[in-house]
Design an enzyme around this catalytic site. Structure first.
Site, mmCIF file in Angstrom:
data_model
loop_
_atom_site.group_PDB
_atom_site.id
_atom_site.type_symbol
_atom_site.label_atom_id
_atom_site.label_comp_id
_atom_site.label_asym_id
_atom_site.label_seq_id
_atom_site.Cartn_x
_atom_site.Cartn_y
_atom_site.Cartn_z
ATOM 1 N N PRO A 128 22.372 22.332 33.185
ATOM 2 C CA PRO A 128 23.217 23.222 32.875
ATOM 3 C C PRO A 128 23.084 23.531 31.694
ATOM 4 C CG PRO A 128 23.424 21.968 35.604
ATOM 5 C CD PRO A 128 22.325 21.021 34.624
ATOM 6 N N SER A 132 15.914 23.810 26.545
ATOM 7 C CA SER A 132 15.558 23.547 25.500
ATOM 8 C C SER A 132 15.573 22.308 24.690
ATOM 9 C CB SER A 132 14.712 24.647 24.177
ATOM 10 O OG SER A 132 14.386 25.510 25.115
ATOM 11 N N ILE A 157 14.214 23.426 38.298
ATOM 12 C CA ILE A 157 13.333 22.011 38.247
ATOM 13 C C ILE A 157 11.503 22.364 39.702
ATOM 14 C CG2 ILE A 157 13.195 20.277 38.812
ATOM 15 C CD1 ILE A 157 14.795 19.978 36.653
ATOM 16 N N GLN A 242 0.653 20.410 24.587
ATOM 17 C CA GLN A 242 -0.711 20.287 26.215
ATOM 18 C C GLN A 242 0.217 21.288 27.197
ATOM 19 O OE1 GLN A 242 -3.692 17.710 27.892
ATOM 20 N NE2 GLN A 242 -2.948 17.666 29.763
ATOM 21 N N GLU A 243 1.412 20.991 26.856
ATOM 22 C CA GLU A 243 1.864 22.131 27.892
ATOM 23 C C GLU A 243 2.112 22.925 27.884
ATOM 24 O OE1 GLU A 243 6.928 22.520 29.260
ATOM 25 O OE2 GLU A 243 6.156 20.649 29.099
ATOM 26 N N GLY A 365 10.060 26.386 26.795
ATOM 27 C CA GLY A 365 10.195 26.689 25.213
ATOM 28 C C GLY A 365 10.297 28.157 24.937
ATOM 29 N N THR A 366 11.528 28.599 25.168
ATOM 30 C CA THR A 366 11.280 30.180 25.147
ATOM 31 C C THR A 366 10.911 30.488 23.505
ATOM 32 O OG1 THR A 366 13.457 30.091 23.880
ATOM 33 C CG2 THR A 366 13.667 29.790 26.043
#
Length: 380
Positions: A128, A132, A157, A242-243, A365-366
């Site tokens: 909460p 990031s 999640i 990789q993500e 990641g924004t």
């Protein structure tokens, strides 16, 4: 920048995956969207078909294929607009943590089930008050004899309801440094003290089960630590390339398919006795979209080649991730205008694609975080 070197085996595999998606997944899309979850049986069918964890070696129950097979599966799932059956998250983002950092015992215990679909995985980082910023985690993991006691809350999640195994990031309070004090742990479904909270009702990706996870004096065996204590932050950073690359693959494939829908619609739709495609405004807009999509595709394919060669392209994958997600969102807004009222119909692909695409500028990641880290690579 080279093109991807697909072999005949790759192309045969693509056709097999495409046929599977059209027969076994696409017919259930609306059913799963309405249920806000994909049944576990669908995961097991994916595993039986050989479409989960293609890069896991035969030693642990996988086929031992190269990374291009993961690319193919992700692209073909994007082609049918499927976000609920999050095979990419499971196969290419979460399971690699176990495959890379797990002990021999952990790999033998979990990887075969991950391949078969009997074990669905999730990664629990977001909290909460910490998204990031991994260093801002408040969930704790404290040693107590032969056990680790975990306390904390995780939110947003993915696979949160279905997951059988969670890769959890938690802080070791005895280590002062906020990054050196992060470790990763394996928590199984059914462990006392591990409960699920709300099944979150989101704007898009309705069939993707997203949930809150609660850990209250949750005790796991000491051997369930993943990798070395205090190395969690480093492991997360190593896998983010990789993500974010996988996110870009899904973004570009999704944009390519939306463009195909728009071109077909413009050719088939008559306005004042002429196809919509004869309108200069529509032609120019589609030409602009095609250019942006193609530029993202060339860049992405280059990065896939570099990633497969084992090169560090961390900053470049961040560029691809944020550029492709922003491009796809802008593109779907323009395509919605081209479709007009028909674009708003739930029976068509555009409304769902429009909703589903919005989160892509935020997860993994924004855009703002991507830009901040890229600037650091530039020495700024």
């Amino acid at each position: 920048m080279g093109v991807l070197k697909y072999t005949e085996d790759h192309e045969r595999f693509r056709l097999q995956v495409r046929e599977y998606m059209e027969q076994e997944v696409l017919p259930h899309t609306m059913e799963w969207e309405e249920a806000h979850i994909v049944p576990k049986e669908a995961w097991r069918k994916m595993g039986e078909a050989g479409y989960l964890c293609p890069c896991i070696s035969k030693e642990y129950g996988g086929p031992g294929l190269d990374f291009l097979y993961s690319v193919i599966i992700t692209e073909e799932m994007a082609a049918i607009g499927q976000a609920g059956l999050a095979a990419m998250l499971h196969s290419d983002i979460v399971v690699p943590y176990i495959n890379s950092y797990g002990t021999e015992e952990q790999k033998k215990k979990y990887l075969p089930g991950c391949v078969s679909g009997d074990i669905i995985t999730a990664v629990a980082m977001t909290e909460p008050g910490a998204g990031s910023d991994v260093g801002g985690l408040e969930a704790t993991a404290e040693e107590d004899g032969d056990e680790i006691v975990i306390n904390g809350v995780k939110t947003f999640i993915s696979n949160g309801i279905n997951c059988d195994l969670v890769v959890l990031a938690a802080r070791n309070p005895e280590i002062a440094d906020k990054h050196a004090g992060v470790s990763l742990y394996l928590v199984e479904d059914g462990t006392p003290g591990f409960t699920r909270g709300k099944h979150l009702d989101k704007m898009g990706m309705h069939s993707q089960d997203t949930a809150e996870l609660f850990f209250s004096n949750c005790r796991i065996p000491k051997e369930n630590i993943l990798g070395q204590k205090g190395h969690g932050f480093l492991m997360l950073m190593e896998k983010l390339q990789q993500e974010r690359l996988m996110s870009a693959i899904a973004n570009v494939a999704g944009a390519e398919n939306a463009l195909k829908w728009a071109v077909a619609y413009a050719k088939e739709t008559m306005v004042d006795g002429k196809p919509l495609s004869k309108s200069q405004a529509v032609k120019f807009k589609l030409a602009e979209i095609a250019t942006e999509v193609s530029m993202n595709r060339v860049f992405l394919d280059h990065l896939i080649n570099e990633h497969m060669a084992g090169k560090d392209v961390t900053a470049l994958t961040m560029m691809s991730k944020f550029a492709s997600s922003e491009m796809m969102n802008e593109q779907l807004t323009d395509i919605m205008d081209i479709f007009g009222e028909y674009g708003l119909l739930e029976s068509g692909p555009i409304a769902k694609g429009f909703r589903d695409s919005r989160i892509t500028t935020i997860f993994a990641g924004t855009t703002e975080i991507m830009k901040t880290i890229i600037a650091k690579f530039l020495g700024l």
